[in-house]
Design an enzyme around this catalytic site. Structure first.
Site, PDB file in Angstrom:
ATOM      1  N   TYR A 134       0.805  -1.224   0.000  1.00  0.00           N
ATOM      2  CA  TYR A 134       0.000   0.000   0.000  1.00  0.00           C
ATOM      3  C   TYR A 134       0.836   1.270   0.000  1.00  0.00           C
ATOM      4  O   TYR A 134       0.307   2.368  -0.002  1.00  0.00           O
ATOM      5  CB  TYR A 134      -0.943   0.015   1.206  1.00  0.00           C
ATOM      6  CG  TYR A 134      -2.050  -1.003   1.092  1.00  0.00           C
ATOM      7  CD1 TYR A 134      -1.754  -2.357   1.161  1.00  0.00           C
ATOM      8  CD2 TYR A 134      -3.373  -0.615   0.912  1.00  0.00           C
ATOM      9  CE1 TYR A 134      -2.741  -3.312   1.062  1.00  0.00           C
ATOM     10  CE2 TYR A 134      -4.370  -1.564   0.809  1.00  0.00           C
ATOM     11  CZ  TYR A 134      -4.056  -2.905   0.883  1.00  0.00           C
ATOM     12  OH  TYR A 134      -5.046  -3.840   0.786  1.00  0.00           O
TER      13      TYR A 134
ATOM     14  N   LYS B 223       4.215 -14.572   5.449  1.00  0.00           N
ATOM     15  CA  LYS B 223       4.448 -15.556   4.376  1.00  0.00           C
ATOM     16  C   LYS B 223       5.962 -15.702   4.247  1.00  0.00           C
ATOM     17  O   LYS B 223       6.544 -15.488   3.175  1.00  0.00           O
ATOM     18  CB  LYS B 223       3.780 -15.045   3.088  1.00  0.00           C
ATOM     19  CG  LYS B 223       3.752 -16.021   1.928  1.00  0.00           C
ATOM     20  CD  LYS B 223       2.800 -17.178   2.123  1.00  0.00           C
ATOM     21  CE  LYS B 223       2.860 -18.125   0.940  1.00  0.00           C
ATOM     22  NZ  LYS B 223       2.129 -19.384   1.189  1.00  0.00           N
TER      23      LYS B 223
ATOM     24  N   ASP C 246      -1.844 -18.208   4.354  1.00  0.00           N
ATOM     25  CA  ASP C 246      -2.805 -19.139   3.746  1.00  0.00           C
ATOM     26  C   ASP C 246      -3.378 -20.087   4.796  1.00  0.00           C
ATOM     27  O   ASP C 246      -4.591 -20.304   4.862  1.00  0.00           O
ATOM     28  CB  ASP C 246      -2.187 -19.912   2.555  1.00  0.00           C
ATOM     29  CG  ASP C 246      -0.729 -20.299   2.753  1.00  0.00           C
ATOM     30  OD1 ASP C 246      -0.139 -19.933   3.796  1.00  0.00           O
ATOM     31  OD2 ASP C 246      -0.161 -20.978   1.864  1.00  0.00           O
TER      32      ASP C 246
ATOM     33  N   ASP D 215      -5.728  -6.548   5.499  1.00  0.00           N
ATOM     34  CA  ASP D 215      -6.912  -6.080   4.794  1.00  0.00           C
ATOM     35  C   ASP D 215      -7.834  -7.269   4.496  1.00  0.00           C
ATOM     36  O   ASP D 215      -9.044  -7.231   4.745  1.00  0.00           O
ATOM     37  CB  ASP D 215      -6.483  -5.386   3.494  1.00  0.00           C
ATOM     38  CG  ASP D 215      -7.630  -4.645   2.830  1.00  0.00           C
ATOM     39  OD1 ASP D 215      -8.698  -4.503   3.459  1.00  0.00           O
ATOM     40  OD2 ASP D 215      -7.467  -4.216   1.674  1.00  0.00           O
TER      41      ASP D 215
ATOM     42  N   ASP E  33     -11.776  -8.664   6.564  1.00  0.00           N
ATOM     43  CA  ASP E  33     -13.122  -8.824   5.991  1.00  0.00           C
ATOM     44  C   ASP E  33     -13.638 -10.241   6.246  1.00  0.00           C
ATOM     45  O   ASP E  33     -14.813 -10.445   6.547  1.00  0.00           O
ATOM     46  CB  ASP E  33     -13.131  -8.555   4.474  1.00  0.00           C
ATOM     47  CG  ASP E  33     -13.313  -7.064   4.152  1.00  0.00           C
ATOM     48  OD1 ASP E  33     -12.878  -6.235   4.976  1.00  0.00           O
ATOM     49  OD2 ASP E  33     -13.880  -6.743   3.089  1.00  0.00           O
TER      50      ASP E  33
END
Ligand code: NAI
Ligand code: MG
Length: 354
Positions: free
Chosen positions: A138, A184, A216, A240, A244
């Site tokens: 970002y 990761k 993951d 992010d 959600d």
């Protein structure tokens, strides 16, 4: 205590949910030592249509000179993606709001609205995602060409250290016994730096246990055993996405609050959802995420856990009596945005008067 609060209502359902959160500020103002002055700081798509900028200089000046910002959501379906929304990045980067704090709590009353089977909900969901908010993908370093596009995932030692320290301090403040780091590191170099710093900092918090989980695998753990998690710290892109996913576990995207925080500086509080063009203007948006963002503001910017707690209890009480359509129950009356806001405001009034 006088506090100036900048108000950005935004687009779509933003103004509808912000209106209800303002009722909560009003009640806190009426029944406690706090005295709030609200100042409008328009931004977003509608503003862009009028003035050709999504964040007028005057609005940003108002935000910078306030004690906190209450924010709706930005984005209009008839504008190219990003036209309105980039104002959010300007505010996050401009104020160096490096913490994105996203508590995810399943209220008992909403257990039936959780998409997970009861055995997976276990002892309940009450976790907080601490998302790095200024670095990584970002930071917007990259290019878009005809046949090639790139974004660079840049993390610095300073950027990792400050967010990971914040997460441990948050865990300590909230009585959490575990901090989970999501990365990761098996593939990405920034994750390898992140993981090393996470382990170094963890040594200063001997009472808190730690674990590392790959992003993951974390996505499956989040639906397999969400009750295992307390404080979860992660980078910008991963944070992010998982927030959600986590938000839907508590019944609706409309339930989840967030803070964009730089401790000690002007910080921004907003529901995690967007402008929801599919329901905007219908008076059915759930205002709880925005109201709980006021709770976060009270706790994180104004140092008042007591009032934060009262707002939390008022929401809990209200959910037993009525619900907006997104979390509706057969046994309870389905309420409009305004009715839901009034119900919570009345519950809060009752609690603060007592
Ligand atoms: P969204 O979060 O606006 O909506 C996703 C789904 O959740 C929709 O079905 C919507 O009706 C529902 N929903 C959202 N808020 C709700 C509420 N309070 N009560 C009940 N249901 C609710 O995400 P979407 O559709 O991807 O984005 C719409 C616009 O919002 C886009 O322009 C997007 O860029 C922008 N956006 C802005 C954000 C911000 O201002 N911080 C964050 C996310 C998206
Ligand atoms: Mg998002």
């Amino acid at each position: 205590m006088k506090k100036v609060i900048a108000i950005t209502r935004g687009d779509g359902c933003g103004p509808e949910v912000v209106n209800e959160a303002i009722k909560i500020l009003q009640i806190v103002s009426d029944f406690t030592d706090f005295d709030f002055e609200l100042v409008e700081a328009p931004a977003g798509g509608e503003v862009w249509k009028k003035y050709g900028t999504n964040l007028p200089e005057k609005s940003f000046e108002i935000i910078k000179s306030s004690n906190a910002l209450l924010f709706g959501a930005l984005g209009l379906p008839d504008l190219p993606p990003g036209t309105a929304e980039s104002a959010i990045l300007k505010i996050r980067q401009g104020l160096d709001l490096y913490v994105n704090l996203r508590p995810v709590k399943l209220y008992n009353a909403l257990r039936e609205r959780c998409p997970l089977k009861d055995e997976f909900i276990g002892e309940g969901i009450d976790l907080t995602i601490v998302r790095e908010n200024t670095e990584g993908l970002y930071k917007n370093i990259g290019s878009l060409e005809e046949d090639k596009a790139e974004n660079i995932m840049l993390y610095t030692r300073e950027g990792c250290e400050r967010i990971i320290k914040y997460a441990f301090e948050y865990a300590k403040r909230n009585g959490h016994s575990k901090v989970t780091s999501v990365d990761k590191a098996n593939i990405l170099k920034p994750s390898q730096l992140w993981r090393k710093i996470f382990h170094d900092i963890s040594k200063d918090y001997s009472n808190i246990t730690t674990e590392d989980i790959y992003i993951d695998a974390f996505c499956q753990w989040l639906i397999r055993a969400p009750y295992k998690f307390q404080t979860v710290v992660t980078g910008n892109m991963f944070g992010d996405i998982i927030s959600d996913e986590a938000a839907y576990l508590i019944g609706s995207l409309g339930m989840a609050p967030s803070g964009n925080i730089h401790p000690g500086r002007v910080s921004m509080y907003e529901p995690i959802h967007g402008s929801a063009p599919d329901i905007a203007g219908k008076g059915i948006a759930n205002p709880v995420g925005t109201i709980l963002s006021v709770k976060l503001m009270m706790e994180e910017s104004f140092n008042s856990r007591e009032i934060g707690n009262e707002i939390d209890k008022a929401v809990e009480d209200a959910l037993q009596d009525g619900r907006t359509k997104d979390i509706k129950s057969r046994e309870l009356k389905t309420l409009s945005t305004i009715e839901m806001g009034d119900l919570i405001a009345n519950k809060l009034k009752g609690r603060l008067k007592a």
